[in-house]
Design an enzyme around this catalytic site. Structure first.
Site, PDB file in Angstrom:
ATOM      1  N   TRP A  76      -7.987   4.367  -1.034  1.00  0.00           N
ATOM      2  CA  TRP A  76      -7.104   3.197  -0.389  1.00  0.00           C
ATOM      3  C   TRP A  76      -6.103   2.769  -1.295  1.00  0.00           C
ATOM      4  CZ3 TRP A  76      -7.725   3.369   4.337  1.00  0.00           C
ATOM      5  CH2 TRP A  76      -9.056   3.851   4.986  1.00  0.00           C
TER       6      TRP A  76
ATOM      7  N   HIS B 292      -1.016   1.060   7.640  1.00  0.00           N
ATOM      8  CA  HIS B 292      -2.089   1.240   6.582  1.00  0.00           C
ATOM      9  C   HIS B 292      -1.478   2.502   6.146  1.00  0.00           C
ATOM     10  CE1 HIS B 292      -3.768   3.021  10.442  1.00  0.00           C
ATOM     11  NE2 HIS B 292      -4.093   4.330   9.708  1.00  0.00           N
TER      12      HIS B 292
ATOM     13  N   CYS C 219       0.705  -1.190   0.016  1.00  0.00           N
ATOM     14  CA  CYS C 219      -0.017   0.034  -0.035  1.00  0.00           C
ATOM     15  C   CYS C 219       0.890   1.357   0.075  1.00  0.00           C
ATOM     16  CB  CYS C 219      -0.747   0.055   1.101  1.00  0.00           C
ATOM     17  SG  CYS C 219      -0.043  -0.117   2.700  1.00  0.00           S
TER      18      CYS C 219
END
EC number: 3.4.22.10
Length: 398
Positions: A357, A340, A192
């Site tokens: 995201w 995250h 991510c």
């Protein structure tokens, strides 16, 4: 009344008071938001949203489908409803927290297998738990003028993912944990961190040429590779053709276009010391700000800021400033579920920020940066550990 009886009565009152304050079940009976109330809250919110209602021919067309979050994300902490006509609403399960935590006017919500989304939601859970120590409902915060900024990445159609073709040049998984045999021989996920960073780079279409090579050795604790595992990116030799690096991919693109995005993703991942895995990868935001400047030639204005150094109002002012200058923000945090990283690229003017995201548009929407009751923050302070050690990389521009 003699002193002995008075002392006994005072002790009784103190004991009773201590029982009330220390018993969270008793408090929850007063402040819990049950499923019917949560659904009513979602319906009321939808009725006030012109964008959501615009997708339906009539109010009767709008149906709510409860999302099964499971584990600590379920039940008394929050409720998530996907909207039949597109979009979703996230409702707090406790009245000491903000009623609405997040929403979208399109798409649907899905955190399964998406560690960065699950981790961010888990930070909500921890903050809601902290709010349960209070004996007052959420009263909101003073009205702060916030800019309205439409999603910057959406404006250019940028929606990247972590799998094919984005990961065609990431390291190949060499060994796995029990039950993960299907991953052997597959390329690792981009991670991510790399996905968020690459999306911001695509927004700026910069650089045209890489600046500095980078190499590192994967941590020996990584269970997916034979060690030592050295990775190298010849960034100084790269010519990034942004016409071939597309805003999004469907799988029908040319090989040249697929290799263009996979090369960028691999270069970014290596430049931030990505700890690669089959379905996720991790790296720190301090490495992101270093890589953008040293390896890709971004402006020296790029720097990291930490949530713990700011009050809630000042922190959001920092994010608002970036968005007002049309600069997407790299955002990162750490929770029990894991880390995250994502992109904040818009604001609705009501203290909700648009989040991309990095899962091809899935679960993108407007979210609060935290679910804390102002009473839990104290006077003038940051949010301590209850904001998941959040940080941001700001000042990102060529």
């Amino acid at each position: 009344m003699n002193k002995k009886k008075l002392g006994i009565r005072l002790l009784s009152l103190l004991a009773l008071g201590g029982f009330v304050l220390a018993n969270p079940v008793f408090a929850d009976q007063n402040f819990a938001r049950n499923e019917k109330e949560a659904k009513d809250s979602a319906i009321t919110f939808i009725q006030k949203s012109a964008a959501i209602k615009a997708g339906a021919r009539s109010a009767e067309d709008i149906k709510l489908d409860k999302v099964n979050l499971g584990g600590e994300l379920s039940g008394s902490n929050m409720y998530v409803y996907n909207i039949s006509t597109g979009g979703f609403v996230i409702v707090s399960g406790d009245k000491r927290s903000p009623e609405i935590l997040g929403y979208s006017t399109s798409g649907s919500f899905d955190a399964n297998g998406k560690e960065n989304i699950a981790s961010f939601m888990e930070s909500y859970v921890e903050q809601i738990k902290e709010n349960k120590k209070l004996d007052t409902t959420y009263a909101g915060t003073a009205e702060i003028k916030q800019p309205v900024v439409k999603s910057l990445l959406d404006s250019k159609g940028i929606h990247y993912n972590q799998g094919n073709p984005y990961n065609l040049l990431t390291p190949v998984i060499e060994k796995v944990k029990p039950g993960e045999q299907s991953f052997v021989g597959q390329h690792a996920a981009t991670g991510c961190v790399a996905t968020a960073t690459a999306q911001i780079m695509k927004y700026h279409n910069y650089p045209n040429k890489g600046l500095k090579d980078y190499t590192y050795t994967l941590s020996s604790n990584n269970p997916y590779f034979n060690h030592p595992k050295n990775l190298f990116a010849a960034i100084s030799t790269r010519q990034y053709n942004w016409n071939n690096i597309l805003p999004t991919y469907s799988g029908r693109e040319s090989n040249v276009q697929k290799m263009a995005i996979s090369e960028l993703m691999a270069d970014v991942g290596i430049s931030v010391d990505m700890d690669y895995g089959p379905s996720s990868g991790s790296a720190g935001s301090s490495r992101v700000q270093r890589a953008l400047k040293e390896n890709f030639g971004y402006n020296q204005s790029v720097h990291q800021i930490n949530r713990s150094d700011f009050s809630k109002q000042d922190w959001e002012a920092q994010i608002d400033k970036e968005l007002s200058q049309n600069q997407p923000v790299y955002y990162q945090g750490v929770g029990k579920v894991g880390g995250h990283a994502f992109v904040i690229d818009g604001a609705d003017g009501r203290n909700f920020y648009h989040v991309n995201w990095g899962w091809g548009g899935v679960s993108d929407g407007f979210f609060r940066l935290d679910a804390l009751n102002p009473s839990a923050l104290g006077t003038g302070g940051g949010a301590g550990g209850f904001n998941g050690y959040q940080s941001a990389v700001v000042g990102i521009k060529p």
